[in-house]
Structures are given as C-alpha cells and as structure tokens.
Design a protein around this motif. Structure first.
Motif, mmCIF file in Angstrom:
data_model
loop_
_atom_site.group_PDB
_atom_site.id
_atom_site.type_symbol
_atom_site.label_atom_id
_atom_site.label_comp_id
_atom_site.label_asym_id
_atom_site.label_seq_id
_atom_site.Cartn_x
_atom_site.Cartn_y
_atom_site.Cartn_z
ATOM 1 N N ASP A 2 -12.451 4.480 -16.725
ATOM 2 C CA ASP A 2 -11.514 4.920 -15.677
ATOM 3 C C ASP A 2 -10.445 3.860 -15.467
ATOM 4 N N ASP A 3 -10.905 2.606 -15.418
ATOM 5 C CA ASP A 3 -9.960 1.511 -15.179
ATOM 6 C C ASP A 3 -8.934 1.450 -16.318
ATOM 7 N N ALA A 4 -9.421 1.626 -17.553
ATOM 8 C CA ALA A 4 -8.516 1.554 -18.705
ATOM 9 C C ALA A 4 -7.465 2.670 -18.625
ATOM 10 N N ILE A 5 -7.921 3.877 -18.362
ATOM 11 C CA ILE A 5 -7.000 5.021 -18.375
ATOM 12 C C ILE A 5 -6.036 4.959 -17.180
ATOM 13 N N MET A 6 -6.585 4.643 -16.014
ATOM 14 C CA MET A 6 -5.727 4.587 -14.826
ATOM 15 C C MET A 6 -4.724 3.430 -14.923
ATOM 16 N N SER A 7 -5.161 2.311 -15.515
ATOM 17 C CA SER A 7 -4.222 1.180 -15.673
ATOM 18 C C SER A 7 -3.078 1.602 -16.568
ATOM 19 N N LEU A 8 -3.427 2.264 -17.661
ATOM 20 C CA LEU A 8 -2.389 2.697 -18.602
ATOM 21 C C LEU A 8 -1.413 3.661 -17.922
ATOM 22 N N MET A 9 -1.976 4.635 -17.208
ATOM 23 C CA MET A 9 -1.102 5.669 -16.631
ATOM 24 C C MET A 9 -0.257 5.151 -15.471
ATOM 25 N N SER A 10 -0.734 4.069 -14.850
ATOM 26 C CA SER A 10 0.049 3.547 -13.714
ATOM 27 C C SER A 10 1.036 2.478 -14.178
ATOM 28 N N GLU A 11 1.075 2.243 -15.481
ATOM 29 C CA GLU A 11 1.968 1.211 -15.996
ATOM 30 C C GLU A 11 3.430 1.642 -15.858
ATOM 31 N N SER A 12 4.262 0.708 -15.441
ATOM 32 C CA SER A 12 5.690 1.020 -15.332
ATOM 33 C C SER A 12 6.310 0.876 -16.719
ATOM 34 N N LYS A 13 7.116 1.855 -17.107
ATOM 35 C CA LYS A 13 7.724 1.784 -18.440
ATOM 36 C C LYS A 13 8.882 0.784 -18.451
ATOM 37 N N TYR A 14 9.463 0.556 -17.286
ATOM 38 C CA TYR A 14 10.586 -0.385 -17.192
ATOM 39 C C TYR A 14 10.279 -1.420 -16.118
ATOM 40 N N PRO A 15 9.294 -2.304 -16.377
ATOM 41 C CA PRO A 15 8.903 -3.264 -15.335
ATOM 42 C C PRO A 15 10.070 -4.154 -14.905
ATOM 43 N N GLU A 16 11.050 -4.317 -15.807
ATOM 44 C CA GLU A 16 12.206 -5.155 -15.449
ATOM 45 C C GLU A 16 13.039 -4.502 -14.337
ATOM 46 N N ASN A 17 12.813 -3.213 -14.095
ATOM 47 C CA ASN A 17 13.547 -2.538 -13.011
ATOM 48 C C ASN A 17 12.893 -2.742 -11.642
ATOM 49 N N ILE A 18 11.690 -3.335 -11.652
ATOM 50 C CA ILE A 18 11.020 -3.540 -10.355
ATOM 51 C C ILE A 18 11.682 -4.745 -9.688
ATOM 52 N N PRO A 19 12.306 -4.541 -8.531
ATOM 53 C CA PRO A 19 13.060 -5.648 -7.936
ATOM 54 C C PRO A 19 12.162 -6.732 -7.370
ATOM 55 N N GLU A 20 12.703 -7.905 -7.274
ATOM 56 C CA GLU A 20 12.030 -9.030 -6.608
ATOM 57 C C GLU A 20 12.041 -8.719 -5.112
ATOM 58 N N ALA A 21 10.881 -8.783 -4.445
ATOM 59 C CA ALA A 21 10.870 -8.422 -3.019
ATOM 60 C C ALA A 21 11.202 -9.623 -2.152
ATOM 61 N N GLU A 22 11.749 -9.316 -0.976
ATOM 62 C CA GLU A 22 11.939 -10.387 0.009
ATOM 63 C C GLU A 22 10.612 -10.582 0.708
ATOM 64 N N GLU A 23 10.158 -11.818 0.782
ATOM 65 C CA GLU A 23 8.845 -12.127 1.377
ATOM 66 C C GLU A 23 8.761 -11.536 2.800
ATOM 67 N N ILE A 24 7.726 -10.777 3.065
ATOM 68 C CA ILE A 24 7.573 -10.201 4.414
ATOM 69 C C ILE A 24 6.119 -10.394 4.867
ATOM 70 N N GLY A 25 5.959 -10.939 6.049
ATOM 71 C CA GLY A 25 4.609 -11.214 6.555
ATOM 72 C C GLY A 25 4.161 -10.159 7.551
ATOM 73 N N THR A 26 2.889 -10.254 7.968
ATOM 74 C CA THR A 26 2.355 -9.240 8.887
ATOM 75 C C THR A 26 3.087 -9.283 10.243
ATOM 76 N N GLY A 27 3.482 -10.501 10.650
ATOM 77 C CA GLY A 27 4.214 -10.647 11.920
ATOM 78 C C GLY A 27 5.558 -9.929 11.853
ATOM 79 N N ASP A 28 6.242 -10.088 10.709
ATOM 80 C CA ASP A 28 7.549 -9.409 10.551
ATOM 81 C C ASP A 28 7.360 -7.904 10.665
ATOM 82 N N LEU A 29 6.257 -7.420 10.089
ATOM 83 C CA LEU A 29 6.016 -5.971 10.111
ATOM 84 C C LEU A 29 5.802 -5.494 11.537
#
Ligand code: SIN
Ligand code: CO
Length: 387
Positions: free
Chosen positions: A274-301
């Motif tokens: 299950d882990d193998a198949i789900m990992s594969l299917m959840s893989e992003s095809k363009y990981p370079e498109n995932i933006p760098e996030a601005e650090e956000i803490g629980t207090g900010d939320l």
C-alpha cells in the motif's frame, strides 16, 4: 452524483463513466465557458520562457511540413526567432501557475484526484498542430481561445506504427469519423488510444486536462525500493531445503519453489505494498513547481483565525488518502504523512478538493501543529477569501 452535468452536456456522471470513459469520444459545446479568459496567448508565451516550466516548441518546416523539430525546455527568446509558418508551443502543468485553471478540475468531480495528471496548454497560429497521433491517457480537450478543428479516427495501441525518422510519434493517417471545430468553452473527451488530429483554425489555445494511471513496472520498482529499505531482508535466506544431494549444475524445482515462495510471502505484506503504491500515486510530476513556503507557526495560525482565510491543497502538490478498516492514512508528494486523528476529517475534505475555513473549529494544539507542518511543506496553502 446522479444529476445531469453541464460539463458533460446534460448526461450524468454515471452515464459518462459507463458509456464514454475509456471507450468513446464525447463533444460538449459550451461545457466550460469560464475557461475562455483565464489565459491569453501572451501569457502562455511568457510562461514558456520561465526557466522552471516544462515546455516544448514544435515546428514544421516551411518547405516540407512533414518534417518536424522539437525543442524542449528550458526555452529562451532565441528559440522563437525565425519561426516557420507552422508551430505549436506546449506548456505543461499550467494549473500549477494559474489557480483559476486549477479550480476547473472541480468540474470533473467524478474522476478522483489520483487519476489527474496536469493541465497542458497548446498555443498555435492558424494551421499549427502537433500532428496525427494517439495518447495512452484520457484527456478532456477544452478550447480556451480561438478555434481548433479536431478530427478523430481509429483506435490504436502499443503495436501501432509511427512515421519513421521524426521526433514525434506521428501516425501516417487517420480514418476520420469525426470532424468538428471547437470554439472557446467547447470540450472534447478523447479516450486513450483514439487517433486525433487538432489543427488551429486561427490563433488558438487548447487546454488538455490530462489523466494518469500507474503502470505495473513503476509500481514494481516502487515496491522494490520499499522492500530494500528493510535491512533484515538483505540477510541471506536459511538453506532449509538442503536435505538431499543434487547435481552440481542444477537448481532443483524445490529450491526454486522455496526461493519464489520467500518473495511471494513478502509480497503479501500489504502495508509495504500500500505504501509503495500510494507513494507512487501521490508523487508530484513537477516537484519544482511546489513553491517554497513562508514559515508559519501555530501562534500565527491562531492569530489568523476568523480573518477570512481558507485552507486548501497547493495546486502543485498531491495529497491522497486511503481508508481501511476505519483507519485513514495519508500520503503527500510521494511520502506517507502522519497526522492526528482530530485533523483527519479536515484533511480528508481538503484532499477531496474542498477548502476548509481557518477558524475556531481548528482550535486544537495537535490540529494546529499538523496544519503548520503541512503549510510549511507547501502541501497545503492559505488563501484569503474575497470580501
Ligand atoms: C494540442 O492541443 O494541440 C495537443 C493536445 C493533444 O493532442 O493531446
Ligand atoms: Co493528444
């Protein structure tokens, strides 16, 4: 989900899935009128020059349009100089850049997220095309700007021949049984294997809502990777079958059966599988498109509670879950993720494509910790609601 859907021309999702999906084409006039002004040709040109974008520039020689060339990204301005009369610019994953486009996936709620690939846009001047071809995946072709004439033909498969010596897998001919011009908002569903040929009638943009399906080789590769993380499986097996002397050159049937049985026993381990198949299917095809996030803490939320923010999936990320024996497990961007039970129903909603309001309903330490972790990894994003 049994009401007639506009995006399917008034048939129900069930009807579409049983009669058309993976079987035959469907043309729907004015299925997605809202797509018309999301991108214009200039936006596509600009996107194609972004160094992180995956794009292809396809050209046909003026002297012999049957001679094709393909230039893969990164594309630079120089690639667009001395252009022939016929060309097509393809840009992948535009839904990762244009959130209004990403929203349009919601028009296809009857196909689960794990089957989605990306939205590609093609830009061509009058007469431009990518040639006669077929794809191995399902696609909704939606006209966004200008007009494109689509011809559909025979069913093809892995044994179908292509024209030799060209950089694209082109068919010599298609048996045309469908010939229609699509205008902005019109949609054409093309099942896997169906020969198609789309030629721009004027300057045009066509969006391909493409789908994917894992293949057995990739799944097996992933299963092997997961098993190779288990050090104890690297120990030699015990030679419990050595109770007889056999010929020196032979591996006996018993011996082979024992070795195969050891592999098959491991393959019964559905946690690893299950882990193998789900990992594969959840893989992003363009990981370079995932933006760098601005650090956000629980207090900010907590501070942002009730200020009109919505939590939703970052369009370039993939988040899937599996619900087995009342236990919901999540995978995101190729890895299993562990979250609290309290956050589970919210994260399920988000993985289903809904947004969740950032408000007092989330006032729980564990929820906020999970949320900040997933925001910091750009699996989720916060968007302000329009007020
Ligand atoms: C195109 O939009 O020209 C190409 C899309 C496809 O044929 O799949
Ligand atoms: Co195609």
């Amino acid at each position: 989900m049994s009401q007639p859907l506009d995006v399917l021309g008034g048939i129900t999702a069930e009807q579409f899935l049983s009669e058309y999906w993976q079987k035959k084409p469907l043309l729907v006039r004015n299925a997605l009128p809202e797509i018309a002004h999301i991108l214009e040709p200039n936006d596509v040109m600009e996107l194609a020059l972004d160094e992180n974008v995956t794009a292809r520039l396809i050209k046909q020689k003026d002297k012999d349009p049957n001679q094709w060339t393909v230039k893969n990204s990164p594309l630079i301005k120089g690639d667009f100089q001395k252009m022939p009369k016929l060309w097509t610019l393809l840009v992948q994953a535009v839904d990762h850049y244009a959130f209004d486009l990403a929203e349009l996936w919601k028009k296809f709620p009857f196909i689960p997220q794990w089957r989605r690939d990306d939205i590609m846009v093609s830009y061509a001047p009058q007469g431009g095309s990518v040639g006669k071809h077929f794809d191995f995946y399902d696609v909704f072709l939606v006209q966004g700007y200008g007009h494109r004439r689509w011809q559909l033909g025979q069913m093809c498969d892995a044994d179908t021949d292509f024209i030799a010596g060209q950089p694209l897998k082109l068919l010599a001919d298609i048996d045309v049984h469908f010939d229609e011009v699509l205008a902005p908002g019109d949609l054409l569903y093309v099942p896997p294997g169906l020969a198609h040929y789309g030629v721009a009638e004027d300057e045009c943009l066509t969006f391909s809502f493409g789908f994917r399906m894992p293949n057995v080789t990739d799944m097996m590769d992933r299963v092997c990777d997961k098993f190779s993380e288990n050090q104890s499986l690297k120990n030699p097996l015990i030679d419990i079958i050595r109770d007889q002397v056999s010929r020196a050159g032979e591996v006996t049937e018993n011996e082979l059966a024992y070795l195969k049985a050891e592999i098959l026993t491991q393959l019964q381990n559905s946690i690893v599988l299950d882990d193998a198949i789900m990992s594969l299917m959840s893989e992003s095809k363009y990981p370079e498109n995932i933006p760098e996030a601005e650090e956000i803490g629980t207090g900010d939320l907590e501070e942002a509670f009730d200020q009109g923010y919505l939590i939703q999936l970052e369009p370039a990320s993939r988040l899937l879950y599996s619900d087995q024996d009342d236990q919901v497990l999540f995978w995101a961007n190729g890895e299993a993720i562990c979250i609290s039970e309290q956050f589970t129903p919210f994260l399920q909603q988000i993985a289903d494509g809904q947004s969740v309001a950032l408000n007092q309903n989330l006032a729980d330490e564990e929820i906020l910790e999970d949320l900040s972790l997933l925001l910091n990894e750009s699996i989720l994003m916060l968007i302000p609601t329009e007020q």
